[in-house]
Write a protein that holds these residues in place. Structure first.
Motif, mmCIF file in Angstrom:
data_model
loop_
_atom_site.group_PDB
_atom_site.id
_atom_site.type_symbol
_atom_site.label_atom_id
_atom_site.label_comp_id
_atom_site.label_asym_id
_atom_site.label_seq_id
_atom_site.Cartn_x
_atom_site.Cartn_y
_atom_site.Cartn_z
ATOM 1 N N CYS A 46 -18.832 44.071 -15.861
ATOM 2 C CA CYS A 46 -18.317 44.384 -14.529
ATOM 3 C C CYS A 46 -16.944 43.737 -14.365
ATOM 4 N N GLU A 47 -16.366 43.902 -13.185
ATOM 5 C CA GLU A 47 -15.053 43.330 -12.912
ATOM 6 C C GLU A 47 -15.192 41.870 -12.443
ATOM 7 N N PRO A 48 -14.202 41.010 -12.744
ATOM 8 C CA PRO A 48 -14.247 39.616 -12.274
ATOM 9 C C PRO A 48 -14.408 39.492 -10.763
ATOM 10 N N ALA A 49 -13.867 40.477 -10.007
ATOM 11 C CA ALA A 49 -13.985 40.427 -8.544
ATOM 12 C C ALA A 49 -15.448 40.517 -8.120
ATOM 13 N N ALA A 50 -16.232 41.313 -8.835
ATOM 14 C CA ALA A 50 -17.657 41.436 -8.514
ATOM 15 C C ALA A 50 -18.388 40.123 -8.802
ATOM 16 N N VAL A 51 -17.978 39.452 -9.886
ATOM 17 C CA VAL A 51 -18.577 38.154 -10.218
ATOM 18 C C VAL A 51 -18.285 37.147 -9.109
ATOM 19 N N ALA A 52 -17.042 37.124 -8.633
ATOM 20 C CA ALA A 52 -16.643 36.183 -7.582
ATOM 21 C C ALA A 52 -17.460 36.404 -6.319
ATOM 22 N N GLU A 53 -17.714 37.678 -5.985
ATOM 23 C CA GLU A 53 -18.479 38.006 -4.776
ATOM 24 C C GLU A 53 -19.918 37.503 -4.892
ATOM 25 N N VAL A 54 -20.542 37.722 -6.065
ATOM 26 C CA VAL A 54 -21.917 37.280 -6.275
ATOM 27 C C VAL A 54 -21.980 35.747 -6.342
ATOM 28 N N LEU A 55 -20.951 35.146 -6.954
ATOM 29 C CA LEU A 55 -20.924 33.693 -7.117
ATOM 30 C C LEU A 55 -20.929 32.995 -5.761
ATOM 31 N N GLU A 56 -20.217 33.578 -4.794
ATOM 32 C CA GLU A 56 -20.198 32.994 -3.447
ATOM 33 C C GLU A 56 -21.600 32.944 -2.856
ATOM 34 N N ARG A 57 -22.420 33.954 -3.155
ATOM 35 C CA ARG A 57 -23.804 33.985 -2.659
ATOM 36 C C ARG A 57 -24.653 32.946 -3.394
ATOM 37 N N VAL A 58 -24.472 32.879 -4.730
ATOM 38 C CA VAL A 58 -25.264 31.941 -5.549
ATOM 39 C C VAL A 58 -24.992 30.499 -5.143
ATOM 40 N N GLN A 59 -23.740 30.206 -4.803
ATOM 41 C CA GLN A 59 -23.362 28.834 -4.454
ATOM 42 C C GLN A 59 -24.015 28.351 -3.165
ATOM 43 N N LEU A 60 -24.607 29.263 -2.394
ATOM 44 C CA LEU A 60 -25.325 28.887 -1.179
ATOM 45 C C LEU A 60 -26.820 28.758 -1.423
ATOM 46 N N PHE A 61 -27.239 29.015 -2.687
ATOM 47 C CA PHE A 61 -28.644 28.795 -3.030
ATOM 48 C C PHE A 61 -28.956 27.314 -2.934
#
Length: 325
Positions: free
Chosen positions: A20-35
């Motif tokens: 996928c694109e790095p932008a998609a990773v950044a979007e998901v990473l923001e969610r994971v960091q709130l786990f």
């Protein structure tokens, strides 16, 4: 993730793995960091703390945000005066910001176990025999080297060049054998000196560990500090109180009220003991632990220092311990 909970891969590497694109990773990473724990998968301590501040709703305070974004090193080094001037704060206001920052967890993964166990075979054993301590070296892993009888073969028919070649190899072999023997002798002398300096530890345990530096041992046995440092690296000793790395015996000192000193490792051991015996429903605060240390050791130890030692022991804060319970 590292054992501390930080993300070790870049967005580009993860994007390549996930096609996928790095932008998609950044979007998901923001969610994971709130786990849970909040701040996991951050790239560094600064990002980790900013995530926690945002999650708590503290990011609306621009001073707090900038302190974390740009001045963590200043806070760690206690360079407070420039910060007071820059943000037009008084000491109490800055202390409030410090309390908030110190309540955050810069190592969100440290309270979770992980990794493969490491099995250690002691290089030295220390036993108590009567009133004395006996030191035995573990030589199971050392080869019993000697020059082969082939090295003594008849060289009458050999040329001078061949004789010199063989003589050089024999000298090298003899040097290697002597070096291994000398290494064991040095290890024994270092351990003997450590036992002399740390006898209260060998008698009673970790809470009696005294302050000690490499120079103390180097001066005692008449060797250079670098030699002592090398011989104690990745070496372990079996004692009446457990197996310890030799480097464990070298620790800084805290001055007691009567002018004597206590080793920092002793203080850590007491902190660990206090927390192990606490009421899980009402865990001890760092401030209360500091008071208990003063009662036990007659040493004034700041709450920040207790927090630093607790973090070094991979023990979460009192609020996290209560949540975990």
């Amino acid at each position: 993730l590292s054992s501390s909970g930080y993300l070790l891969a870049s967005a580009e590497e993860l994007a390549a793995l996930a096609h996928c694109e790095p932008a998609a990773v950044a979007e998901v990473l923001e969610r994971v960091q709130l786990f849970d724990p909040v701040g996991v998968a951050a790239r560094d301590a600064r990002e980790c703390l900013l995530i926690q501040i945002k999650n708590l709703g503290y990011d609306r305070d621009p001073i707090l945000r900038e302190l974390v974004e740009s001045h963590l090193e200043d806070l760690e080094a206690k360079r407070y005066k420039p910060l007071l001037k820059k943000f037009h704060l008084d000491v109490e206001e800055l202390r409030e910001y410090l309390d908030i920052i110190q309540s955050l967890d810069p190592l969100p993964g440290s309270s979770f176990g992980g990794g493969e166990p490491t099995y250690v075979s002691p290089d030295v054993y220390v036993y108590k025999m009567g009133n004395e301590f006996v030191i035995l070296l573990n030589e199971d892993g050392l080869p019993q080297l000697q020059l082969s009888s082939l090295a003594q073969m008849d060289m009458d028919s050999a040329s001078e060049k061949e004789k010199e070649y063989c003589a050089e190899k024999m000298r090298s072999a003899s040097w290697l054998i002597k070096s291994l023997y000398q290494r064991q002798r040095t290890l024994y002398k270092v351990m003997e000196s450590i036992v002399r300096h740390q006898r209260p530890f060998f008698e009673e345990g970790v809470t009696r560990l005294a302050p000690l530096i490499l120079k103390d041992i180097a001066d005692d046995i008449g060797m250079h500090e670098s030699t002592v440092s090398r011989i104690t690296t990745s070496k372990y000793v079996a004692t009446p109180h457990g197996i310890f790395e030799l480097k464990f015996f070298f620790n800084s000192g805290l001055e007691l009220d009567d002018g004597s000193q206590v080793g920092s490792e002793s203080v850590k051991a007491l902190i660990k003991k206090f927390i192990a015996e606490e009421d899980p429903k009402n865990p001890l605060s760092d401030e209360r632990i500091g008071e208990m240390l003063k009662e036990r050791l007659k040493v004034n130890i700041a709450r920040r220092t207790v927090a630093k030692y607790r973090t070094a022991l991979d023990i979460p804060s009192s609020s996290r311990r209560k949540e975990h319970f």
